[in-house]
Write a protein that holds these residues in place. Structure first.
Motif, PDB file in Angstrom:
ATOM      1  N   ARG A  15       0.836  -1.211   0.000  1.00 46.93           N
ATOM      2  CA  ARG A  15       0.000   0.000   0.000  1.00 46.93           C
ATOM      3  C   ARG A  15       0.864   1.253   0.000  1.00 46.93           C
ATOM      4  NH1 ARG A  15      -4.665  -2.153   4.128  1.00 46.93           N
ATOM      5  NH2 ARG A  15      -5.955  -3.114   2.490  1.00 46.93           N
ATOM      6  N   GLY A  16       1.942   1.235   0.773  1.00 51.66           N
ATOM      7  CA  GLY A  16       2.851   2.373   0.800  1.00 51.66           C
ATOM      8  C   GLY A  16       3.517   2.608  -0.542  1.00 51.66           C
ATOM      9  N   ALA A  17       3.952   1.524  -1.176  1.00 50.74           N
ATOM     10  CA  ALA A  17       4.593   1.646  -2.490  1.00 50.74           C
ATOM     11  C   ALA A  17       3.606   2.183  -3.518  1.00 50.74           C
ATOM     12  CB  ALA A  17       5.134   0.284  -2.937  1.00 50.74           C
ATOM     13  N   ARG A  18       2.380   1.707  -3.447  1.00 54.94           N
ATOM     14  CA  ARG A  18       1.359   2.181  -4.390  1.00 54.94           C
ATOM     15  C   ARG A  18       1.090   3.671  -4.191  1.00 54.94           C
ATOM     16  NH1 ARG A  18      -4.769  -0.131  -5.082  1.00 54.94           N
ATOM     17  NH2 ARG A  18      -5.168   0.822  -7.106  1.00 54.94           N
ATOM     18  N   ALA A  19       1.057   4.116  -2.941  1.00 60.68           N
ATOM     19  CA  ALA A  19       0.836   5.538  -2.655  1.00 60.68           C
ATOM     20  C   ALA A  19       1.981   6.391  -3.197  1.00 60.68           C
ATOM     21  CB  ALA A  19       0.670   5.747  -1.151  1.00 60.68           C
ATOM     22  N   VAL A  20       3.202   5.901  -3.060  1.00 57.18           N
ATOM     23  CA  VAL A  20       4.365   6.640  -3.573  1.00 57.18           C
ATOM     24  C   VAL A  20       4.304   6.737  -5.097  1.00 57.18           C
ATOM     25  CG1 VAL A  20       6.881   6.540  -3.877  1.00 57.18           C
ATOM     26  CG2 VAL A  20       5.872   6.162  -1.617  1.00 57.18           C
ATOM     27  N   VAL A  21       3.995   5.638  -5.747  1.00 58.53           N
ATOM     28  CA  VAL A  21       3.902   5.635  -7.214  1.00 58.53           C
ATOM     29  C   VAL A  21       2.819   6.610  -7.661  1.00 58.53           C
ATOM     30  CG1 VAL A  21       3.200   4.230  -9.203  1.00 58.53           C
ATOM     31  CG2 VAL A  21       4.861   3.336  -7.568  1.00 58.53           C
ATOM     32  N   GLU A  22       1.668   6.581  -6.995  1.00 56.76           N
ATOM     33  CA  GLU A  22       0.581   7.492  -7.366  1.00 56.76           C
ATOM     34  C   GLU A  22       0.973   8.945  -7.128  1.00 56.76           C
ATOM     35  OE1 GLU A  22      -2.752   9.122  -8.838  1.00 56.76           O
ATOM     36  OE2 GLU A  22      -2.028   7.070  -9.119  1.00 56.76           O
ATOM     37  N   ALA A  23       1.700   9.213  -6.064  1.00 60.43           N
ATOM     38  CA  ALA A  23       2.146  10.586  -5.797  1.00 60.43           C
ATOM     39  C   ALA A  23       3.096  11.070  -6.892  1.00 60.43           C
ATOM     40  CB  ALA A  23       2.821  10.659  -4.431  1.00 60.43           C
ATOM     41  N   HIS A  24       3.992  10.198  -7.326  1.00 62.73           N
ATOM     42  CA  HIS A  24       4.913  10.572  -8.415  1.00 62.73           C
ATOM     43  C   HIS A  24       4.144  10.803  -9.718  1.00 62.73           C
ATOM     44  CE1 HIS A  24       8.803  10.175  -6.454  1.00 62.73           C
ATOM     45  NE2 HIS A  24       8.370   9.071  -5.873  1.00 62.73           N
ATOM     46  N   ARG A  25       3.172   9.938  -9.989  1.00 61.86           N
ATOM     47  CA  ARG A  25       2.380  10.099 -11.212  1.00 61.86           C
ATOM     48  C   ARG A  25       1.601  11.404 -11.172  1.00 61.86           C
ATOM     49  NH1 ARG A  25      -2.273   9.885 -13.298  1.00 61.86           N
ATOM     50  NH2 ARG A  25      -3.345   9.377 -11.370  1.00 61.86           N
ATOM     51  N   ALA A  26       0.996  11.692 -10.034  1.00 66.42           N
ATOM     52  CA  ALA A  26       0.228  12.935  -9.895  1.00 66.42           C
ATOM     53  C   ALA A  26       1.121  14.160 -10.017  1.00 66.42           C
ATOM     54  CB  ALA A  26      -0.510  12.933  -8.560  1.00 66.42           C
ATOM     55  N   ALA A  27       2.318  14.086  -9.461  1.00 64.06           N
ATOM     56  CA  ALA A  27       3.240  15.224  -9.534  1.00 64.06           C
ATOM     57  C   ALA A  27       3.631  15.531 -10.969  1.00 64.06           C
ATOM     58  CB  ALA A  27       4.481  14.944  -8.693  1.00 64.06           C
ATOM     59  N   LEU A  28       3.718  14.501 -11.787  1.00 63.74           N
ATOM     60  CA  LEU A  28       4.061  14.728 -13.193  1.00 63.74           C
ATOM     61  C   LEU A  28       2.897  15.307 -13.977  1.00 63.74           C
ATOM     62  CD1 LEU A  28       6.145  11.537 -14.068  1.00 63.74           C
ATOM     63  CD2 LEU A  28       6.959  13.901 -13.902  1.00 63.74           C
ATOM     64  N   GLY A  29       1.713  15.310 -13.390  1.00 59.45           N
ATOM     65  CA  GLY A  29       0.553  15.854 -14.077  1.00 59.45           C
ATOM     66  C   GLY A  29       0.432  17.360 -13.951  1.00 59.45           C
ATOM     67  N   ARG A  30       1.192  17.930 -13.052  1.00 61.75           N
ATOM     68  CA  ARG A  30       1.131  19.381 -12.874  1.00 61.75           C
ATOM     69  C   ARG A  30       1.708  20.077 -14.104  1.00 61.75           C
ATOM     70  NH1 ARG A  30       3.796  18.410  -7.393  1.00 61.75           N
ATOM     71  NH2 ARG A  30       2.048  17.696  -6.162  1.00 61.75           N
ATOM     72  N   PRO A  31       1.099  21.183 -14.501  1.00 64.42           N
ATOM     73  CA  PRO A  31       1.647  21.926 -15.639  1.00 64.42           C
ATOM     74  C   PRO A  31       3.080  22.391 -15.342  1.00 64.42           C
ATOM     75  CG  PRO A  31      -0.464  22.843 -14.955  1.00 64.42           C
ATOM     76  CD  PRO A  31      -0.087  21.797 -13.948  1.00 64.42           C
ATOM     77  N   ALA A  32       3.948  22.046 -16.231  1.00 60.74           N
ATOM     78  CA  ALA A  32       5.347  22.442 -16.047  1.00 60.74           C
ATOM     79  C   ALA A  32       5.832  23.162 -17.301  1.00 60.74           C
ATOM     80  CB  ALA A  32       6.211  21.207 -15.798  1.00 60.74           C
ATOM     81  N   LEU A  33       6.494  24.234 -17.064  1.00 61.17           N
ATOM     82  CA  LEU A  33       7.101  24.986 -18.167  1.00 61.17           C
ATOM     83  C   LEU A  33       6.102  25.262 -19.292  1.00 61.17           C
ATOM     84  CD1 LEU A  33      10.438  22.964 -18.276  1.00 61.17           C
ATOM     85  CD2 LEU A  33      10.031  25.129 -17.116  1.00 61.17           C
ATOM     86  N   VAL A  34       4.932  25.771 -18.933  1.00 59.02           N
ATOM     87  CA  VAL A  34       3.891  26.018 -19.931  1.00 59.02           C
ATOM     88  C   VAL A  34       4.320  27.055 -20.970  1.00 59.02           C
ATOM     89  CG1 VAL A  34       1.973  25.323 -18.460  1.00 59.02           C
ATOM     90  CG2 VAL A  34       2.749  27.681 -18.401  1.00 59.02           C
ATOM     91  N   TRP A  35       5.286  27.852 -20.625  1.00 55.99           N
ATOM     92  CA  TRP A  35       5.762  28.884 -21.547  1.00 55.99           C
ATOM     93  C   TRP A  35       6.764  28.343 -22.553  1.00 55.99           C
ATOM     94  CZ3 TRP A  35      10.977  29.011 -21.108  1.00 55.99           C
ATOM     95  CH2 TRP A  35      11.522  28.527 -19.914  1.00 55.99           C
ATOM     96  N   TRP A  36       7.288  27.160 -22.289  1.00 59.09           N
ATOM     97  CA  TRP A  36       8.335  26.570 -23.103  1.00 59.09           C
ATOM     98  C   TRP A  36       7.735  26.064 -24.405  1.00 59.09           C
ATOM     99  CZ3 TRP A  36      11.285  21.508 -21.605  1.00 59.09           C
ATOM    100  CH2 TRP A  36      12.502  21.442 -22.302  1.00 59.09           C
ATOM    101  N   GLU A  37       8.319  26.413 -25.533  1.00 59.38           N
ATOM    102  CA  GLU A  37       7.816  26.020 -26.853  1.00 59.38           C
ATOM    103  C   GLU A  37       8.926  25.387 -27.675  1.00 59.38           C
ATOM    104  OE1 GLU A  37       4.668  26.329 -27.918  1.00 59.38           O
ATOM    105  OE2 GLU A  37       4.073  27.219 -26.006  1.00 59.38           O
ATOM    106  N   GLY A  38       8.555  24.660 -28.683  1.00 55.44           N
ATOM    107  CA  GLY A  38       9.518  24.121 -29.618  1.00 55.44           C
ATOM    108  C   GLY A  38       9.645  22.614 -29.531  1.00 55.44           C
ATOM    109  N   VAL A  39      10.591  22.101 -30.315  1.00 56.14           N
ATOM    110  CA  VAL A  39      10.808  20.659 -30.422  1.00 56.14           C
ATOM    111  C   VAL A  39      11.216  20.057 -29.078  1.00 56.14           C
ATOM    112  CG1 VAL A  39      12.192  18.880 -31.555  1.00 56.14           C
ATOM    113  CG2 VAL A  39      11.423  20.874 -32.852  1.00 56.14           C
ATOM    114  N   ALA A  40      12.107  20.729 -28.378  1.00 52.58           N
ATOM    115  CA  ALA A  40      12.565  20.207 -27.082  1.00 52.58           C
ATOM    116  C   ALA A  40      11.405  20.151 -26.089  1.00 52.58           C
ATOM    117  CB  ALA A  40      13.697  21.064 -26.528  1.00 52.58           C
ATOM    118  N   ALA A  41      10.551  21.166 -26.109  1.00 51.83           N
ATOM    119  CA  ALA A  41       9.401  21.181 -25.208  1.00 51.83           C
ATOM    120  C   ALA A  41       8.438  20.050 -25.542  1.00 51.83           C
ATOM    121  CB  ALA A  41       8.688  22.528 -25.291  1.00 51.83           C
ATOM    122  N   ASP A  42       8.228  19.829 -26.833  1.00 53.99           N
ATOM    123  CA  ASP A  42       7.342  18.739 -27.259  1.00 53.99           C
ATOM    124  C   ASP A  42       7.909  17.383 -26.837  1.00 53.99           C
ATOM    125  OD1 ASP A  42       5.678  20.628 -28.392  1.00 53.99           O
ATOM    126  OD2 ASP A  42       6.468  20.336 -30.434  1.00 53.99           O
TER     127      ASP A  42
END
Length: 90
Positions: A15-42
């Motif tokens: 259960r603890g491992a599952r919670a950690v994995v879900e927290a990492h997955r959720a953290a990656l869902g936050r908008p990051a570098l929304v201003w960043w454009e181009g091939v590298a951003a894509d």
């Protein structure tokens, strides 16, 4: 340690491992570098999407494992209870 305690500990770890994995997955869902454009951003966004998908798969597998361990724990508890009842009857 008895089987019940072993399965309780394992269930807590899963259960603890599952919670950690879900927290990492959720953290990656936050908008990051929304201003960043181009091939590298894509490419970065594609890699983040791949990582989120991989974490979701791991979370699903841990969910399956959690269900399996919970089932084993239930069986171990039932067997322990039967053993106590039989022990008292003898």
């Amino acid at each position: 340690m008895d089987e019940v305690s072993d399965f309780e500990g394992l269930l807590a770890q899963v259960r603890g491992a599952r919670a950690v994995v879900e927290a990492h997955r959720a953290a990656l869902g936050r908008p990051a570098l929304v201003w960043w454009e181009g091939v590298a951003a894509d490419r970065y966004r594609a890699l983040v999407d791949e990582r989120r998908a991989a974490l979701a798969r791991v979370g699903d597998e841990l969910g399956w494992l959690e269900e399996a361990v919970a089932g084993l724990l239930l069986i171990a508890r039932q067997e322990a209870e039967v053993g106590r009842v039989v022990g008292r009857a003898s």
